[in-house]
Motif scaffolding. Sequence first.
Motif, PDB file in Angstrom:
ATOM      1  N   GLU A  53       8.661  -7.109   5.416  1.00 42.46           N
ATOM      2  CA  GLU A  53       9.830  -6.653   6.696  1.00 42.46           C
ATOM      3  C   GLU A  53      10.714  -6.677   6.024  1.00 42.46           C
ATOM      4  O   GLU A  53      11.659  -5.425   6.918  1.00 42.46           O
ATOM      5  N   ALA A  54      11.022  -7.168   4.939  1.00 46.46           N
ATOM      6  CA  ALA A  54      12.992  -7.322   4.128  1.00 46.46           C
ATOM      7  C   ALA A  54      12.874  -5.701   3.935  1.00 46.46           C
ATOM      8  O   ALA A  54      12.447  -4.820   3.086  1.00 46.46           O
ATOM      9  N   ALA A  55      14.322  -5.165   3.694  1.00 46.83           N
ATOM     10  CA  ALA A  55      14.918  -3.688   3.589  1.00 46.83           C
ATOM     11  C   ALA A  55      14.640  -3.441   2.196  1.00 46.83           C
ATOM     12  O   ALA A  55      15.142  -4.325   1.416  1.00 46.83           O
ATOM     13  N   MET A  56      14.257  -3.457   1.046  1.00 46.22           N
ATOM     14  CA  MET A  56      13.997  -2.925  -0.151  1.00 46.22           C
ATOM     15  C   MET A  56      14.115  -1.098  -0.190  1.00 46.22           C
ATOM     16  O   MET A  56      13.654  -0.161   0.498  1.00 46.22           O
ATOM     17  N   ALA A  57      15.249  -1.121  -1.485  1.00 45.19           N
ATOM     18  CA  ALA A  57      14.762   0.582  -2.088  1.00 45.19           C
ATOM     19  C   ALA A  57      13.262   1.350  -2.371  1.00 45.19           C
ATOM     20  O   ALA A  57      12.231  -0.182  -3.451  1.00 45.19           O
ATOM     21  N   GLU A  58      12.742   1.761  -1.923  1.00 45.33           N
ATOM     22  CA  GLU A  58      12.110   2.038  -2.206  1.00 45.33           C
ATOM     23  C   GLU A  58      11.378   2.904  -3.747  1.00 45.33           C
ATOM     24  O   GLU A  58      12.791   3.215  -4.731  1.00 45.33           O
ATOM     25  N   GLY A  59      10.597   2.467  -5.036  1.00 45.21           N
ATOM     26  CA  GLY A  59      10.151   2.622  -6.593  1.00 45.21           C
ATOM     27  C   GLY A  59       8.908   2.628  -6.625  1.00 45.21           C
ATOM     28  O   GLY A  59       8.057   3.130  -5.586  1.00 45.21           O
ATOM     29  N   GLY A  60       8.997   2.423  -8.332  1.00 43.23           N
ATOM     30  CA  GLY A  60       7.136   2.985  -8.473  1.00 43.23           C
ATOM     31  C   GLY A  60       7.025   1.147  -9.000  1.00 43.23           C
ATOM     32  O   GLY A  60       5.884   1.576  -9.523  1.00 43.23           O
ATOM     33  N   ALA A  61       7.610   0.534  -8.041  1.00 44.05           N
ATOM     34  CA  ALA A  61       7.137  -1.175  -8.656  1.00 44.05           C
ATOM     35  C   ALA A  61       6.312  -1.561  -7.541  1.00 44.05           C
ATOM     36  O   ALA A  61       6.705  -1.757  -6.581  1.00 44.05           O
ATOM     37  N   SER A  62       4.933  -2.092  -7.899  1.00 45.76           N
ATOM     38  CA  SER A  62       4.088  -3.036  -6.559  1.00 45.76           C
ATOM     39  C   SER A  62       4.268  -4.535  -6.376  1.00 45.76           C
ATOM     40  O   SER A  62       4.922  -4.765  -7.664  1.00 45.76           O
ATOM     41  N   ASN A  87       0.303  -2.930  -0.764  1.00 48.72           N
ATOM     42  CA  ASN A  87       0.312  -1.618  -0.057  1.00 48.72           C
ATOM     43  C   ASN A  87       1.829  -1.369  -0.525  1.00 48.72           C
ATOM     44  O   ASN A  87       1.947  -0.099  -0.411  1.00 48.72           O
ATOM     45  N   ARG A  88       2.499  -1.961  -1.110  1.00 46.68           N
ATOM     46  CA  ARG A  88       4.054  -1.547  -1.009  1.00 46.68           C
ATOM     47  C   ARG A  88       4.491  -1.893  -2.309  1.00 46.68           C
ATOM     48  O   ARG A  88       4.125  -2.037  -3.347  1.00 46.68           O
ATOM     49  N   ARG A  89       5.591  -0.367  -2.169  1.00 44.17           N
ATOM     50  CA  ARG A  89       5.995   0.085  -3.267  1.00 44.17           C
ATOM     51  C   ARG A  89       8.075  -0.126  -3.995  1.00 44.17           C
ATOM     52  O   ARG A  89       8.101   0.281  -2.009  1.00 44.17           O
ATOM     53  N   VAL A  90       7.915  -0.636  -4.039  1.00 43.84           N
ATOM     54  CA  VAL A  90       9.814  -0.984  -4.564  1.00 43.84           C
ATOM     55  C   VAL A  90      10.232  -0.481  -5.509  1.00 43.84           C
ATOM     56  O   VAL A  90       9.692  -0.984  -6.851  1.00 43.84           O
ATOM     57  N   ASP A  91      11.690  -0.774  -5.726  1.00 41.18           N
ATOM     58  CA  ASP A  91      12.805  -0.535  -7.015  1.00 41.18           C
ATOM     59  C   ASP A  91      12.317  -2.139  -7.840  1.00 41.18           C
ATOM     60  O   ASP A  91      11.728  -3.399  -7.417  1.00 41.18           O
TER      61      ASP A  91
END
Length: 461
Positions: free
Chosen positions: A56-65, A70-74
């Motif tokens: 649930e932590a708000a994070m910027a989307e990005g290309g790193a798993s 199944n989450r991808r973030v900065d």
Amino acid sequence: MIPQTPVRDWERHVYDFLTTEIPDEVREEGRRLVTDVLSATVAGAVAPQHEQVFREAAMAEGGASVLGTNRRVDPSQAALLNVTAAITQEMEEGHNRGGHVGASIVAGAVGVAEANDVAGKEFVDACIRSYELCTRLEYALFAMKARINDAVPWLVRNPHSTWTTVGPALTSAVCLGLDADQCRETFRTAANLAVVSMHDPYAEGAPSRNFTAGFSAQAGVSVATCAAAGLRGSAAAIEAVYDPFEDILGDGEFDALFASLGDDWWLTEAYHKQYPSCRYTHAPLDALRAAGVDGLAVDDIERIDVSTYRNGVDMSHTRPQTTTAAKFSTPYVLARWIADGELRLDHFGGDALEEEHVQALSERVHFHVDDELEAAFPESWGASVELTTTSGATYTGRRAYPSGDYRDPLSEEAFDERTRALLALGLGVESDSEAVERARRALDDVETVPVGETVEALSRQ
């Protein structure tokens, strides 16, 4: 004018080493390091104390798993979560002289490698070089630690952070394709950056404890990202911060540490854990097993006396109430082994911590400093155990160092078993499932395929 050349011989050794050829046998140890850390990371992602934050932590989307999800973030935020996960299950590798640097290096930079489509061999080699540098820095820090803590007792507490910014920073710099100038500035910035936790609440087991390592790795990745955009480090800091190590170690030892880069490969002396708990608990457990106590029940035990080095005595708290506290409690680890004849990942949470007969036995474990074992630490992390039964019989055992040490390494079968158990927990499947087999094959082949393909096999479908 900012100096463009190394200001100390040891700094020059660092930069020369970044292009040193890596022998095949060392690269195999590097692959084993990557397998160790990434499998531990997958398992740590599902730990109940972190699961909600990861989701649930708000994070910027990005290309790193975020491995095991199944989450991808900065990439820098992936470093925060992945390194937190890597140390959560207490199954990540370590080094007698250099702490737990591998978790930050591998789990911290894997997102950068994935996002930049880095080849597996390039990633493994970058991890190896960072490992060699960071273990040496940690070794020097440990020599200074006692003096620092005498002055400010809370300053250097968590071995997973403090100076581990360098590892993910340099590995990320390589994965970002930075040139020699940018790699130098990455190192200078990261080498002058410490994420300091004022207290390491392992006995309490507060969920935030493991995030300190994640914050350190996030800082390291951010250093490399900023160096790519032109950030410059401080040459003066290389002198001011590191010159005191020469006096503390003496006889030119600090420079010699880095002069040996490329000849003396410290990675070949890494350890891999057999048990999912703090390594300070391992030698006492091995000594207990060597005492031949199989068949004894919890109610048969009058007391257990553990003699070990001073740092190991710190793990004496009883009746742990949280997962992390249990992993850092030698009394609980010994009591759990007596009760069950094994130590599993699920023994450190949930209903297991509610079992009164185990918790009561933990209170009958007593600690003593052994001067001989203290003198041998940190080269050897030993312990002896004397168990006394209610009938008056005694059982004794002693270990000079824990199983999994480079002098008593895990067999390939044992290493594979622990890897499968970690992957199964993290992926939510059975250890003999196709998902685990696919992930295991991906780790075996990590050198020969892009990092993104490896990461894909370590994510929940």
